[in-house]
Write a protein that holds these residues in place. Structure first.
Motif, PDB file in Angstrom:
ATOM      1  N   ARG A  38       3.005 -12.211   5.560  1.00  0.00           N
ATOM      2  CA  ARG A  38       2.533 -10.825   5.514  1.00  0.00           C
ATOM      3  C   ARG A  38       2.520 -10.264   6.922  1.00  0.00           C
ATOM      4  N   THR A  83       1.660  -6.472   9.214  1.00  0.00           N
ATOM      5  CA  THR A  83       1.094  -5.129   9.094  1.00  0.00           C
ATOM      6  C   THR A  83       1.746  -4.224  10.130  1.00  0.00           C
ATOM      7  N   ASN A 120       0.853  -1.183   0.000  1.00  0.00           N
ATOM      8  CA  ASN A 120       0.000   0.000   0.000  1.00  0.00           C
ATOM      9  C   ASN A 120       0.887   1.231   0.000  1.00  0.00           C
ATOM     10  N   GLU A 170      -0.854  -0.058  10.095  1.00  0.00           N
ATOM     11  CA  GLU A 170      -1.897  -0.185   9.082  1.00  0.00           C
ATOM     12  C   GLU A 170      -1.409  -0.351   7.657  1.00  0.00           C
ATOM     13  N   PRO A 224       0.168  -2.902   5.083  1.00  0.00           N
ATOM     14  CA  PRO A 224       0.552  -4.306   4.938  1.00  0.00           C
ATOM     15  C   PRO A 224       1.874  -4.435   4.166  1.00  0.00           C
TER      16      PRO A 224
END
Ligand code: SF4
Ligand code: SF4
Length: 1003
Positions: A830, A832, A803, A835, A837
């Motif tokens: 994965r 995070t 992101n 917020e 990822p």
């Protein structure tokens, strides 16, 4: 390459011990040391001196003492000295050192010290010091008076005029200077230091090791600092030691001198002398380098410390200067406001006031009511400025590793320049290729480096098709001028002058030494915008009546004419200050305005003209004549750049007036940030702002800075939003576009941009091109850290954000990563963080875990499309550039003269410029949207660089003001080049492309 520090160096290392300071940093026990250690992360640039050993294919460099982080950030002696004694002092010096000046570089107001320096420099360099010292007392005095007179009438004449106007004549200064110089020339002590030596004055330090500054004299290579004080202060010694560190690193010279105009002693019991020799010790080097690292930390976060525990006895910032022209030296107590430390005194049961603050007795603000809202407002702006600075140094960091072709293309670097000529202060360099579109505004700092790696900071003045003009402060190294030398110019993001001068302005406003901050109140909201059609008579009336008026105008009308008409209508007598955007507007105004003798232009880049006309200041004018001109001219005209780099108007006191001007008129008002407009509004009673609130401004790159208040200035707010309110304190007038093609007008009309359009005319052509965008795929970020549990190995872990990731917060985010469980950081996992990822795209063992316990080297690969700033710099499309070239080549030569090319991407602009250069078409300007200011072009070709099949409209095309600027730039014909499918992602562009009035190649 590996750098090694030995706690106990083995016998084969040629030094017995390693600097304790360095070891302390590496052990990172204290918070500050930990932070300094972060400056040395792998992948960062360092400057070092060490002993090289090759063993088993690995090159080891053993560092004894000199290891300097971020050598590309130039830090001067004032900042280092400030840091060594008090971080508040550091901040004050940081702000004070902003900008150039009206008269002499570096920035110096008229003071005893400066005059003594200038005169002593002149006589030391022309060899007359010796003869002066052997003159009789009377002869000496006469000579000094003559030399002083020459300075008042020469370099210092504007300062002298300011003093005359402020009614603080120079008598005291004059007397003092004469006394100091007669004492200096009283015997041959000083002349003995200079006689038969090679003397260089105002020696500019080369920036290779991260230091900057100007040494008063280099005598046979030894630094010499002149002081006119009556005692040797620790600060003087520190300054010399900073310079000695630079001469040590550059020429191996470790000793230098402090010289005084009178005999002084450096320590108790010493024989008084004018010359004090000092030798650099290892301890001095350690301290200077450590303080420089503290400065780097301070620059990153600018935190204001409290006064507790400080020894303020000798600090000149302890008290506020009373002198009318010296108010720029504030008392540091004002920082208690910015940081809100006002619980500085306590009353005990007996009513006694106790305090730990050493400044309490003399503190001018201790009992004041603090306006928290105001403090927080300015602190927010300060944070915005710091965020922008940080974004820019990150940008520099991300770009550093790129190959030179990419750097060249994205406006960061120009290679193989040759020095053509030095004209006045301007160094003109020429290239055998076209100069790329540099990511520089006038006044930005650049670094010019020679082939042997010496680096000199300079100021960007302008560039042409194959030439670039730079100014330097101080005298450059001889080797700089070697024949046949080639130079590299690099954009220096670490020194952001415009942001630093904004800090200066905020500082000035917040210390409240001027008038209160002008505000306006808004009444009821109305359902329609309250814009009054432009008519000079109405504007003049509003300007006379109300504190604030604004005129929304477009580039199709002349602001110069508007200003001239409005000023002619103002009731006399009145005093007006007009601030134009550049010298072209000033020139046009002088030509347009009918009553020439009412105008006085105050704008100085170099010397004044020899025989200036009635509206200018001439090189022949005396300070008395200049003061008289300023006092008698009702209209004073100046330039934005002059305001930013000098304090002239802030220091201007006109006899009998509390506020210098009745009216202040500012053009290109959309380019001013809030603090700048506040301080301008404070120079007059009523203000008129003229500009285009929808036009693209020079980019603010950090989204945090935009959100915190640097995104849109007060003029933009006033025109776009405040006009929805009813108020009797401001009026907004509007002069819409005279002509605009119908499809553009209707597409823009529907947006919140509120472009009002009177007539529709013109043609838009759309050209469809297919091609591939080029640009680097990834930017990389490195961090080194400890993550638990460890298996005894050090790993490289590669992360890819999924992101948008705010670059300015990457450091913080990586801190959080160290709290993760190591076992989660496996290929394909994965995680995070805050917020965002991240995908783990690799985990490779590197070596055995080091003693420091840092078992993970984190590499974050950020796809370029996640970094707005880089995108704006790096995208280009060759096919599209070639289409633009063919369009220009096929154009009627008459049309070509009226044509410009606009593209939002720096790399594309560079590419088109180089194609034009190769095809002898360099006369056609290639501009970025914010550069396409108020100049009007009949025909404009736009290169959107969006021919790929991604169908994503890239930043900055996503910004409405960029689209507005591009689409309204042509008065006759607009030719848009790009991929129709991609451009249709924008509703505005889609409507324009598909409008029946648009001629298109893809239809
Ligand atoms: S007066 Fe004290 S707290 Fe203020 S700058 Fe000077 S030393 Fe620092
Ligand atoms: S007395 Fe003044 S300088 Fe000291 S903490 Fe209070 S406000 Fe700050």
């Amino acid at each position: 390459m590996k750098l090694a520090l030995w706690e106990a160096p083995p016998s084969w290392i040629p030094y017995p011990e390693t600097s304790e300071y360095l070891l302390r940093i590496v052990s990172g026990k204290e918070e500050e040391e930990k932070q300094i250690l972060r400056l040395f992360q792998s992948g960062e640039e360092v400057f070092f001196e060490g002993y090289l050993i090759c063993q088993n294919g690995i090159t080891w460099i053993n560092i004894e003492r000199i290891l300097i982080a971020s050598p590309d950030t130039a830090i001067g002696p004032r900042e280092i000295i400030g840091m060594m004694s008090c971080p508040r002092k550091y901040y004050l010096e940081y702000i004070k050192n902003v900008g150039g000046n009206i008269l002499k570089r570096p920035n110096k107001n008229i003071t005893r010290g400066n005059l003594v320096h200038t005169i002593l420099e002149a006589v030391a360099c022309d060899g007359s010091l010796q003869t002066l010292s052997s003159c009789t007392f009377r002869e000496k005095k006469d000579r000094i008076k003559k030399l002083l007179g020459e300075q008042f009438q020469g370099k210092y004449r504007m300062d002298a005029a300011l003093h005359l106007l402020a009614n603080t004549p120079l008598f005291d200064v004059e007397k003092d200077v004469i006394n100091r110089l007669t004492s200096a020339f009283g015997d041959d002590e000083l002349s003995s230091l200079f006689t038969d030596k090679t003397i260089r004055s105002e020696w500019g330090i080369n920036q290779i090791s991260g230091f900057s500054g100007i040494i008063d004299y280099l005598v046979d290579g030894h630094p010499v600092e002149l002081k006119s004080a009556i005692r040797v202060s620790p600060d003087h010694i520190l300054q010399l030691k900073v310079y000695l560190v630079t001469t040590h690193l550059e020429f191996g010279i470790d000793d230098g001198y402090l010289i005084y105009t009178t005999r002084t002693t450096a320590s108790y019991g010493e024989e008084p002398s004018k010359i004090h020799p000092f030798t650099l010790t290892n301890d001095d080097i350690d301290q200077v380098i450590y303080a420089r690292h503290q400065v780097l930390l301070q620059r990153n976060g600018i935190i204001f410390p409290d006064t507790l525990g400080r020894d303020c006895t000798d600090c000149r910032y302890q008290i506020e200067s009373e002198h009318v022209l010296r108010k720029f030296w504030p008392a540091c107590q004002y920082y208690c406001q910015t940081e809100r430390h006002w619980n500085c005194y306590e009353t005990d049961d007996q009513g006694c006031i106790t305090t730990e603050c050493p400044l309490l007795d003399g503190c001018p603000v201790r009992l004041q009511y603090f306006d928290i809202e105001k403090i927080d407002h300015f602190n927010r702006l300060r944070r915005a400025i710091m965020a922008e600075n940080e974004e820019q140094s990150r940008l520099a960091h991300l770009l550093r590793e790129k190959p030179k072709e990419i750097l060249q293309a994205c406006g960061q670097q120009v290679n193989d320049l040759r020095l053509e000529i030095v004209e006045k202060d301007n160094f003109i360099f020429r290239s055998s290729e076209s100069i790329p579109c540099l990511d520089c505004a006038i006044g930005d700092q650049v670094i010019v480096s020679t082939i042997d790696g010496l680096r000199y900071p300079g100021t960007y003045i302008r560039s042409g098709a194959d030439s670039v003009v730079i100014q330097f402060s101080g005298i450059l190294h001889n080797t700089f001028f070697e024949t046949g030398a080639t130079y590299t110019l690099t954009r220096d993001y670490n020194e952001n002058r415009s942001m630093r001068s904004l800090l200066k302005v905020i500082d000035f406003i917040q210390r409240g030494i001027h008038r209160p901050i002008p505000t306006y109140s808004k009444g009821k909201i109305s359902d329609k915008k309250n814009l009054i059609p432009y008519c000079p008579e109405d504007v003049a009336v509003a300007l006379e009546k109300q504190p604030l008026s604004a005129l929304q105008t477009t580039h199709q009308t002349s602001v110069v004419e508007q200003c001239s008409n409005i000023i002619s209508l103002l009731t006399r007598p009145c005093r007006v200050l007009v601030v134009f955007r550049d010298s072209v507007e000033i020139k046009n105004f002088v030509q347009t305005y009918p009553v020439k003798h009412e105008i006085l232009v105050i704008d100085r880049e170099h010397n004044f003209e020899e025989g200036a006309q009635v509206f200018g200041i001439s090189e022949k004018n005396t300070p008395e004549e200049i003061a008289e001109k300023i006092e008698l001219s009702p209209i004073i005209v100046t330039r934005k750049g002059f305001l930013q780099t000098t304090k002239f108007f802030e220091l201007l006191h006109l006899p009998g007036r509390r506020i210098p001007f009745d009216y202040v008129i500012v053009t290109s008002a959309e380019e001013y940030h809030e603090p700048q407009l506040y301080s301008l509004r404070n120079l007059g009673t009523n203000t008129l702002l003229i500009g285009d609130a929808f036009h693209a401004c020079p980019p603010i790159r950090s989204s945090e800075a935009r959100n915190l208040g640097l995104g849109s200035g007060p003029f933009i707010q006033l025109v776009r939003y405040d006009t929805y309110f009813i108020s009797d304190q401001f009026t907004v007038f509007s002069e819409p576009f005279a002509t605009l093609p119908i499809q553009i007008a209707s597409a823009l009309d529907k947006t919140t941009l509120d472009v009002s359009v009177r007539e529709y005319d013109g043609t838009v052509t759309f050209v469809q091109v297919d091609g591939i965008e080029s640009g680097d795929e990834n930017v990389q970020y490195f961090a080194s850290m400890e993550i638990k549990p460890s298996d005894g190995m050090r790993y490289r872990i590669v992360l890819t954000p999924q992101n948008e990731v705010p670059l300015s917060r990457l450091d913080e985010m990586m801190d959080q990563l160290s709290l993760e469980n190591f076992n989660h950081l496996k290929d394909g996992n994965r995680i995070t963080i805050e917020e965002v990822p991240f995908l783990i795209t690799g985990r490779y063992p590197l070596e055995k875990e080091p003693e420091s316990g840092e078992n993970a080297e984190i590499l974050v690969e950020i796809p370029v499309r996640f970094s707005e700033t880089l995108e704006e710099l790096m995208y280009s499309n060759k096919t599209e550039a070639e289409v633009i070239l063919r369009l220009i080549q096929n154009m009627d030569p008459k049309d070509r003269e009226r044509c410009a090319v606009i593209t939002p991407f720096i790399s594309q602009s560079s590419l088109i410029r180089s194609l034009f250069y190769q095809n002898n078409l360099s006369d056609v300007p290639v501009l970025l949207p914010y550069q396409a200011g108020r100049i009007s072009y009949d025909i404009v070709i736009v290169s959107f660089v969006c021919a790929g099949n991604e169908r994503i409209l890239r930043y900055p095309l996503t910004r409405p003001e960029v689209l507005y600027t591009i689409l309204t730039s042509a008065t006759e014909k607009l030719i848009l080049v790009g991929s129709g499918d991609t451009l249709r992602q924008s509703r505005i562009l889609g409507e324009i492309i598909d409008a029946p009035e648009t001629k298109g190649c893809d239809k």
